[in-house]
Design a protein around this motif. Sequence first.
Motif, PDB file in Angstrom:
ATOM      1  N   ASP A  75       0.832  -1.198   0.000  1.00  0.00           N
ATOM      2  CA  ASP A  75       0.000   0.000   0.000  1.00  0.00           C
ATOM      3  C   ASP A  75       0.869   1.251   0.000  1.00  0.00           C
ATOM      4  N   ALA A  76       1.967   1.222   0.717  1.00  0.00           N
ATOM      5  CA  ALA A  76       2.876   2.368   0.769  1.00  0.00           C
ATOM      6  C   ALA A  76       3.457   2.648  -0.611  1.00  0.00           C
ATOM      7  N   GLU A  77       3.800   1.589  -1.344  1.00  0.00           N
ATOM      8  CA  GLU A  77       4.304   1.771  -2.713  1.00  0.00           C
ATOM      9  C   GLU A  77       3.255   2.446  -3.579  1.00  0.00           C
ATOM     10  N   ASP A  78       2.013   1.987  -3.488  1.00  0.00           N
ATOM     11  CA  ASP A  78       0.924   2.606  -4.256  1.00  0.00           C
ATOM     12  C   ASP A  78       0.748   4.065  -3.858  1.00  0.00           C
ATOM     13  N   ASN A  79       0.829   4.341  -2.561  1.00  0.00           N
ATOM     14  CA  ASN A  79       0.675   5.715  -2.082  1.00  0.00           C
ATOM     15  C   ASN A  79       1.798   6.614  -2.595  1.00  0.00           C
ATOM     16  N   ARG A  80       3.021   6.107  -2.608  1.00  0.00           N
ATOM     17  CA  ARG A  80       4.139   6.900  -3.131  1.00  0.00           C
ATOM     18  C   ARG A  80       3.965   7.191  -4.620  1.00  0.00           C
ATOM     19  N   ALA A  81       3.524   6.198  -5.375  1.00  0.00           N
ATOM     20  CA  ALA A  81       3.300   6.396  -6.810  1.00  0.00           C
ATOM     21  C   ALA A  81       2.212   7.442  -7.030  1.00  0.00           C
ATOM     22  N   PHE A  82       1.134   7.365  -6.270  1.00  0.00           N
ATOM     23  CA  PHE A  82       0.071   8.362  -6.390  1.00  0.00           C
ATOM     24  C   PHE A  82       0.578   9.748  -6.010  1.00  0.00           C
ATOM     25  N   ALA A  83       1.348   9.840  -4.950  1.00  0.00           N
ATOM     26  CA  ALA A  83       1.876  11.141  -4.507  1.00  0.00           C
ATOM     27  C   ALA A  83       2.764  11.747  -5.582  1.00  0.00           C
ATOM     28  N   ARG A  84       3.575  10.943  -6.234  1.00  0.00           N
ATOM     29  CA  ARG A  84       4.428  11.462  -7.310  1.00  0.00           C
ATOM     30  C   ARG A  84       3.578  12.010  -8.451  1.00  0.00           C
ATOM     31  N   MET A  85       2.550  11.270  -8.851  1.00  0.00           N
ATOM     32  CA  MET A  85       1.683  11.731  -9.934  1.00  0.00           C
ATOM     33  C   MET A  85       0.919  12.987  -9.520  1.00  0.00           C
ATOM     34  N   ALA A  86       0.388  12.990  -8.314  1.00  0.00           N
ATOM     35  CA  ALA A  86      -0.400  14.127  -7.843  1.00  0.00           C
ATOM     36  C   ALA A  86       0.467  15.371  -7.694  1.00  0.00           C
ATOM     37  N   SER A  87       1.672  15.220  -7.184  1.00  0.00           N
ATOM     38  CA  SER A  87       2.529  16.399  -6.998  1.00  0.00           C
ATOM     39  C   SER A  87       2.918  16.999  -8.343  1.00  0.00           C
ATOM     40  N   ALA A  88       3.116  16.159  -9.356  1.00  0.00           N
ATOM     41  CA  ALA A  88       3.421  16.678 -10.692  1.00  0.00           C
ATOM     42  C   ALA A  88       2.234  17.466 -11.230  1.00  0.00           C
ATOM     43  N   ALA A  89       1.024  16.951 -11.027  1.00  0.00           N
ATOM     44  CA  ALA A  89      -0.176  17.651 -11.493  1.00  0.00           C
ATOM     45  C   ALA A  89      -0.366  18.966 -10.745  1.00  0.00           C
ATOM     46  N   VAL A  90      -0.144  18.960  -9.455  1.00  0.00           N
ATOM     47  CA  VAL A  90      -0.287  20.178  -8.650  1.00  0.00           C
ATOM     48  C   VAL A  90       0.744  21.214  -9.082  1.00  0.00           C
ATOM     49  N   ARG A  91       1.978  20.805  -9.318  1.00  0.00           N
ATOM     50  CA  ARG A  91       3.012  21.744  -9.787  1.00  0.00           C
ATOM     51  C   ARG A  91       2.596  22.381 -11.105  1.00  0.00           C
ATOM     52  N   GLU A  92       2.051  21.561 -11.989  1.00  0.00           N
ATOM     53  CA  GLU A  92       1.633  22.074 -13.298  1.00  0.00           C
ATOM     54  C   GLU A  92       0.513  23.103 -13.147  1.00  0.00           C
ATOM     55  N   VAL A  93      -0.461  22.790 -12.310  1.00  0.00           N
ATOM     56  CA  VAL A  93      -1.575  23.724 -12.100  1.00  0.00           C
ATOM     57  C   VAL A  93      -1.077  25.021 -11.485  1.00  0.00           C
ATOM     58  N   PHE A  94      -0.238  24.932 -10.463  1.00  0.00           N
ATOM     59  CA  PHE A  94       0.260  26.139  -9.809  1.00  0.00           C
ATOM     60  C   PHE A  94       1.186  26.940 -10.719  1.00  0.00           C
ATOM     61  N   SER A  95       1.938  26.251 -11.560  1.00  0.00           N
ATOM     62  CA  SER A  95       2.847  26.983 -12.446  1.00  0.00           C
ATOM     63  C   SER A  95       2.074  27.793 -13.491  1.00  0.00           C
ATOM     64  N   GLU A  96       0.880  27.382 -13.812  1.00  0.00           N
ATOM     65  CA  GLU A  96       0.068  28.092 -14.790  1.00  0.00           C
ATOM     66  C   GLU A  96      -0.815  29.150 -14.152  1.00  0.00           C
TER      67      GLU A  96
END
Length: 99
Positions: A75-96
């Motif tokens: 579950d921790a591996e899945d959570n880390r993978a989700f966090a990586r994807m989500a943080s990339a999306a959040v960075r993109e939204v905030f950068s725009e």
Amino acid sequence: MVFSIGVAAVTTYPTASARQRVKKMSVSLPPDLAAFLESRAQERGTAVSAVLAEIVAEARAEDRQRRLDEALALDAEDNRAFARMASAAVREVFSESEW
């Protein structure tokens, strides 16, 4: 208690917390393990079956904990993978965004 080298009849016994239903069964053990159980039971002033039940309960608890730890690690591996994807999306939204 009925006991012979290599074979022990597991009998009912009262537990410390309550009287429980138990299944009566025969268990074959190597002489050294049978001697260990007898010795441990004698030290504790209890039945061989009580000692054996305690050892099996501890093994079951350890097995459950091991399986839980393995599941949490997956579950921790899945959570880390989700966090990586989500943080990339959040960075993109905030950068725009204009602040």
